[in-house]
Write a protein that holds these residues in place. Structure first.
Motif, PDB file in Angstrom:
ATOM      1  N   LEU B  50       0.821  -1.215   0.000  1.00 25.63           N
ATOM      2  CA  LEU B  50       0.000   0.000   0.000  1.00 25.63           C
ATOM      3  C   LEU B  50       0.859   1.270   0.000  1.00 25.63           C
ATOM      4  CD1 LEU B  50      -2.839  -0.927   2.539  1.00 25.63           C
ATOM      5  CD2 LEU B  50      -3.075  -0.637   0.077  1.00 25.63           C
ATOM      6  N   ILE B  51       2.050   1.167   0.594  1.00 21.02           N
ATOM      7  CA  ILE B  51       2.897   2.370   0.698  1.00 21.02           C
ATOM      8  C   ILE B  51       3.327   2.875  -0.684  1.00 21.02           C
ATOM      9  CG2 ILE B  51       5.063   3.300   1.663  1.00 21.02           C
ATOM     10  CD1 ILE B  51       4.562   1.349   4.055  1.00 21.02           C
ATOM     11  N   PRO B  52       3.899   2.010  -1.553  1.00 21.98           N
ATOM     12  CA  PRO B  52       4.226   2.521  -2.898  1.00 21.98           C
ATOM     13  C   PRO B  52       2.990   2.998  -3.671  1.00 21.98           C
ATOM     14  CG  PRO B  52       4.745   0.172  -2.705  1.00 21.98           C
ATOM     15  CD  PRO B  52       4.414   0.656  -1.345  1.00 21.98           C
ATOM     16  N   ILE B  53       1.818   2.357  -3.398  1.00 24.29           N
ATOM     17  CA  ILE B  53       0.594   2.800  -4.089  1.00 24.29           C
ATOM     18  C   ILE B  53       0.254   4.231  -3.661  1.00 24.29           C
ATOM     19  CG2 ILE B  53      -1.917   2.410  -4.321  1.00 24.29           C
ATOM     20  CD1 ILE B  53      -1.311  -0.616  -4.160  1.00 24.29           C
ATOM     21  N   ALA B  54       0.382   4.502  -2.358  1.00 25.15           N
ATOM     22  CA  ALA B  54       0.094   5.851  -1.850  1.00 25.15           C
ATOM     23  C   ALA B  54       1.038   6.872  -2.489  1.00 25.15           C
ATOM     24  CB  ALA B  54       0.229   5.880  -0.334  1.00 25.15           C
ATOM     25  N   VAL B  55       2.314   6.484  -2.601  1.00 25.16           N
ATOM     26  CA  VAL B  55       3.310   7.384  -3.213  1.00 25.16           C
ATOM     27  C   VAL B  55       2.950   7.611  -4.681  1.00 25.16           C
ATOM     28  CG1 VAL B  55       5.759   7.624  -3.840  1.00 25.16           C
ATOM     29  CG2 VAL B  55       5.120   6.665  -1.612  1.00 25.16           C
ATOM     30  N   LEU B  56       2.542   6.537  -5.359  1.00 26.77           N
ATOM     31  CA  LEU B  56       2.176   6.621  -6.777  1.00 26.77           C
ATOM     32  C   LEU B  56       0.968   7.539  -6.973  1.00 26.77           C
ATOM     33  CD1 LEU B  56       3.351   5.085  -9.266  1.00 26.77           C
ATOM     34  CD2 LEU B  56       1.325   3.646  -9.166  1.00 26.77           C
ATOM     35  N   VAL B  57      -0.027   7.406  -6.087  1.00 23.94           N
ATOM     36  CA  VAL B  57      -1.227   8.252  -6.162  1.00 23.94           C
ATOM     37  C   VAL B  57      -0.820   9.723  -6.022  1.00 23.94           C
ATOM     38  CG1 VAL B  57      -3.327   8.924  -4.881  1.00 23.94           C
ATOM     39  CG2 VAL B  57      -2.898   6.513  -5.412  1.00 23.94           C
ATOM     40  N   LEU B  80      -5.396   3.068   5.587  1.00 25.05           N
ATOM     41  CA  LEU B  80      -5.699   1.654   5.375  1.00 25.05           C
ATOM     42  C   LEU B  80      -4.506   0.779   5.800  1.00 25.05           C
ATOM     43  CD1 LEU B  80      -7.836  -0.270   4.169  1.00 25.05           C
ATOM     44  CD2 LEU B  80      -6.696  -0.033   1.972  1.00 25.05           C
ATOM     45  N   TYR B  81      -3.300   1.285   5.514  1.00 24.68           N
ATOM     46  CA  TYR B  81      -2.085   0.571   5.902  1.00 24.68           C
ATOM     47  C   TYR B  81      -2.049   0.380   7.425  1.00 24.68           C
ATOM     48  CZ  TYR B  81       2.825   0.031   7.210  1.00 24.68           C
ATOM     49  OH  TYR B  81       3.997  -0.408   7.785  1.00 24.68           O
ATOM     50  N   PHE B  82      -2.355   1.447   8.164  1.00 23.53           N
ATOM     51  CA  PHE B  82      -2.321   1.351   9.633  1.00 23.53           C
ATOM     52  C   PHE B  82      -3.464   0.467  10.158  1.00 23.53           C
ATOM     53  CE2 PHE B  82       0.402   5.133   9.213  1.00 23.53           C
ATOM     54  CZ  PHE B  82       1.476   4.677   9.981  1.00 23.53           C
ATOM     55  N   PHE B  83      -4.620   0.530   9.479  1.00 24.93           N
ATOM     56  CA  PHE B  83      -5.757  -0.309   9.864  1.00 24.93           C
ATOM     57  C   PHE B  83      -5.352  -1.784   9.756  1.00 24.93           C
ATOM     58  CE2 PHE B  83      -9.248  -2.954   8.216  1.00 24.93           C
ATOM     59  CZ  PHE B  83     -10.198  -2.825   9.220  1.00 24.93           C
ATOM     60  N   ASN B  84      -4.732  -2.126   8.636  1.00 20.60           N
ATOM     61  CA  ASN B  84      -4.297  -3.511   8.410  1.00 20.60           C
ATOM     62  C   ASN B  84      -3.213  -3.933   9.398  1.00 20.60           C
ATOM     63  OD1 ASN B  84      -6.010  -4.050   6.318  1.00 20.60           O
ATOM     64  ND2 ASN B  84      -4.564  -3.478   4.724  1.00 20.60           N
ATOM     65  N   ARG B  85      -2.308  -2.989   9.685  1.00 18.47           N
ATOM     66  CA  ARG B  85      -1.213  -3.306  10.607  1.00 18.47           C
ATOM     67  C   ARG B  85      -1.765  -3.648  11.992  1.00 18.47           C
ATOM     68  NH1 ARG B  85       4.067   0.281  11.863  1.00 18.47           N
ATOM     69  NH2 ARG B  85       2.654   1.095  13.435  1.00 18.47           N
ATOM     70  N   ASN B  86      -2.781  -2.890  12.365  1.00 17.69           N
ATOM     71  CA  ASN B  86      -3.445  -3.125  13.647  1.00 17.69           C
ATOM     72  C   ASN B  86      -4.115  -4.508  13.662  1.00 17.69           C
ATOM     73  OD1 ASN B  86      -4.257  -2.249  16.213  1.00 17.69           O
ATOM     74  ND2 ASN B  86      -6.301  -1.814  15.410  1.00 17.69           N
ATOM     75  N   ILE B 125     -16.183   0.926   4.565  1.00 18.55           N
ATOM     76  CA  ILE B 125     -15.070   1.873   4.427  1.00 18.55           C
ATOM     77  C   ILE B 125     -14.785   2.209   2.958  1.00 18.55           C
ATOM     78  CG2 ILE B 125     -12.672   2.392   5.097  1.00 18.55           C
ATOM     79  CD1 ILE B 125     -14.496   1.932   7.528  1.00 18.55           C
ATOM     80  N   ILE B 126     -14.624   1.178   2.126  1.00 22.04           N
ATOM     81  CA  ILE B 126     -14.276   1.448   0.719  1.00 22.04           C
ATOM     82  C   ILE B 126     -15.371   2.263   0.019  1.00 22.04           C
ATOM     83  CG2 ILE B 126     -13.788   0.375  -1.556  1.00 22.04           C
ATOM     84  CD1 ILE B 126     -12.105  -1.697  -0.047  1.00 22.04           C
ATOM     85  N   PRO B 127     -16.687   1.879   0.152  1.00 23.99           N
ATOM     86  CA  PRO B 127     -17.729   2.714  -0.463  1.00 23.99           C
ATOM     87  C   PRO B 127     -17.711   4.159   0.050  1.00 23.99           C
ATOM     88  CG  PRO B 127     -18.652   0.602   0.127  1.00 23.99           C
ATOM     89  CD  PRO B 127     -17.272   0.650   0.709  1.00 23.99           C
ATOM     90  N   LEU B 128     -17.495   4.322   1.359  1.00 24.87           N
ATOM     91  CA  LEU B 128     -17.465   5.676   1.925  1.00 24.87           C
ATOM     92  C   LEU B 128     -16.301   6.484   1.366  1.00 24.87           C
ATOM     93  CD1 LEU B 128     -18.412   5.252   5.695  1.00 24.87           C
ATOM     94  CD2 LEU B 128     -19.642   6.559   3.960  1.00 24.87           C
ATOM     95  N   VAL B 129     -15.175   5.830   1.209  1.00 22.87           N
ATOM     96  CA  VAL B 129     -13.990   6.505   0.673  1.00 22.87           C
ATOM     97  C   VAL B 129     -14.261   6.967  -0.761  1.00 22.87           C
ATOM     98  CG1 VAL B 129     -11.636   6.055  -0.158  1.00 22.87           C
ATOM     99  CG2 VAL B 129     -12.286   5.386   2.149  1.00 22.87           C
ATOM    100  N   VAL B 130     -14.857   6.075  -1.545  1.00 17.92           N
ATOM    101  CA  VAL B 130     -15.146   6.418  -2.945  1.00 17.92           C
ATOM    102  C   VAL B 130     -16.132   7.588  -2.993  1.00 17.92           C
ATOM    103  CG1 VAL B 130     -16.178   5.568  -5.100  1.00 17.92           C
ATOM    104  CG2 VAL B 130     -14.666   4.098  -3.787  1.00 17.92           C
ATOM    105  N   LEU B 131     -17.159   7.503  -2.152  1.00 19.23           N
ATOM    106  CA  LEU B 131     -18.174   8.571  -2.115  1.00 19.23           C
ATOM    107  C   LEU B 131     -17.552   9.907  -1.687  1.00 19.23           C
ATOM    108  CD1 LEU B 131     -21.189   8.594  -2.728  1.00 19.23           C
ATOM    109  CD2 LEU B 131     -21.650   8.347  -0.295  1.00 19.23           C
TER     110      LEU B 131
END
Lengths: 160, 205
Positions: B50-57, B80-86, B125-131
């Motif tokens: 996810l980290i390189p994706i964030a940088v790419l975005v 999302l990265y921190f959510f997953n790490r948790n 979460i994903i639908p809310l983020v998109v919205l």
């Protein structure tokens, strides 16, 4: 993990691990995988060992937990080698025909019954078996009698 | 079979020390093959991705002068990265030396927790983020990517309508992927675990 830990803490008790892993696997590859995984988990959790219980009891617990939860994969592989006398030629004990029959019968039991009978055969008191499994000693005694009857039927009919 | 099972066992293992352990190579650097460890490893690799994706975005947004949306998107991915790490920390709570019933129950709980958290992520979460990206795009519509698709007098309700439609499509795809992957990943394991737990609990009564 240092080689010392394996040589001094695991290897002298390898028999326990071998007996359990063999009862939960049908192929040589699985057997070796389970054995390795058990050793790995024993090493990983070694710092949590307390002298309150015997080291061997502790090995039983970890090995059984590994065997009860390890994903089986060889059922999907067509080329898995069955555990035969040849495959386990390093271990003369497994060349014994009666023992092979007994293992075959044990493998017919449920996972929990397998654990109970293995612990019983290795002369663990009912109380200790109950602690390892997470139940009571009385229930273990009743269950052992039932399992033995089941095994006798299987062995008399030479397994089916 | 005339001999008792105890006798067969004891006679076969008279000298237990003679049992030869399988050869193990470089055990100390071996990776665990247990399903929990494999899931954890896969999650860790996925999560770090996810980290390189964030940088790419962020870089892409700078190239296309979509600074606000870029920073917002990258922040969400890092979140999302921190959510997953948790989520991954839960795997460390399983105590392999506990009794079989406790161990299996804890094991089951972790699988449930991971499954539920992933489902919530897909469902809410994903639908809310998109919205939220559509709403953000509306408020900066003169400069955002939406300017290419909508006229200046498009209302917030209309944008929300488009956003909700997109969200529903994403939701349907995400739930299908979630259900299939859960069945493949956990299906057999869960039913096997449940059977064993049920048996020990029956034994306990």
């Amino acid at each position: 993990m240092s080689n010392d830990f394996y040589t001094t803490a695991i290897l002298p008790h390898a028999g326990i691990i071998i007996k359990i892993c063999r009862a939960y696997t049908d192929s040589q590859e699985d057997f070796e995988d389970f054995y390795q995984e058990a050793c790995l988990q024993i090493w990983k959790s070694r710092t949590a060992f307390q002298d309150k219980s015997k080291w061997s009891t502790w090995l039983y617990r970890v090995t059984l937990n590994v065997c009860l939860t390890l994903a089986k994969k060889n059922t999907k592989r067509g080329y898995a080698t069955e555990i035969t006398n040849e495959a386990s030629e390093d271990n003369k004990a497994f060349e014994n025909e009666n023992l092979n029959l007994l293992y075959k019968a044990i493998k017919k039991l449920s996972e929990v019954d397998r654990a109970i009978i293995l612990l019983h055969l290795d002369e663990n008191p009912h109380k200790e078996i109950a602690v390892i499994i997470g139940t009571s000693a009385n229930n273990i005694a009743v269950r052992i009698n039932r399992i033995k009857k089941q095994l006798k039927i299987l062995l008399d009919g030479k397994i089916n | 079979m005339e001999k008792s099972i105890e006798k067969i066992w004891n006679e076969s293992f008279i000298n237990e020390q003679s049992l030869v352990a399988p050869k193990i190579n470089d055990l100390y650097n071996q990776k665990s093959k247990s399903i929990i460890s494999r899931i954890k490893r896969t999650y860790e690799i996925d999560n770090k991705g996810l980290i390189p994706i964030a940088v790419l975005v962020l870089i892409t947004s700078i190239i296309f002068s979509q600074y606000i949306i870029g920073v917002y998107g990258a922040s969400l991915i890092i979140g999302l990265y921190f959510f997953n790490r948790n989520l991954l920390n839960r795997f460390n709570t399983i105590d392999i030396k506990s009794d079989n019933l406790t161990y299996l129950k804890n094991y089951r709980k972790i699988i449930d927790y991971v499954s539920k958290a992933t489902k919530n992520l897909f469902m809410y979460i994903i639908p809310l983020v998109v919205l939220s990206i559509f709403i953000l795009g509306y408020f900066i519509k003169d400069t955002s990517f939406l300017a290419r698709f909508i006229s200046k007098d498009t209302t917030l309700i209309e944008i929300l309508g488009i956003g909700v439609t997109v969200v529903f499509i994403i939701f349907a795809i995400a739930m299908t992927v979630f259900k299939i992957s859960t069945k493949i990943l956990y299906g057999t394991l869960i039913s096997k675990l449940d059977d064993i737990i049920k048996e020990i609990e029956e034994l306990k009564q």
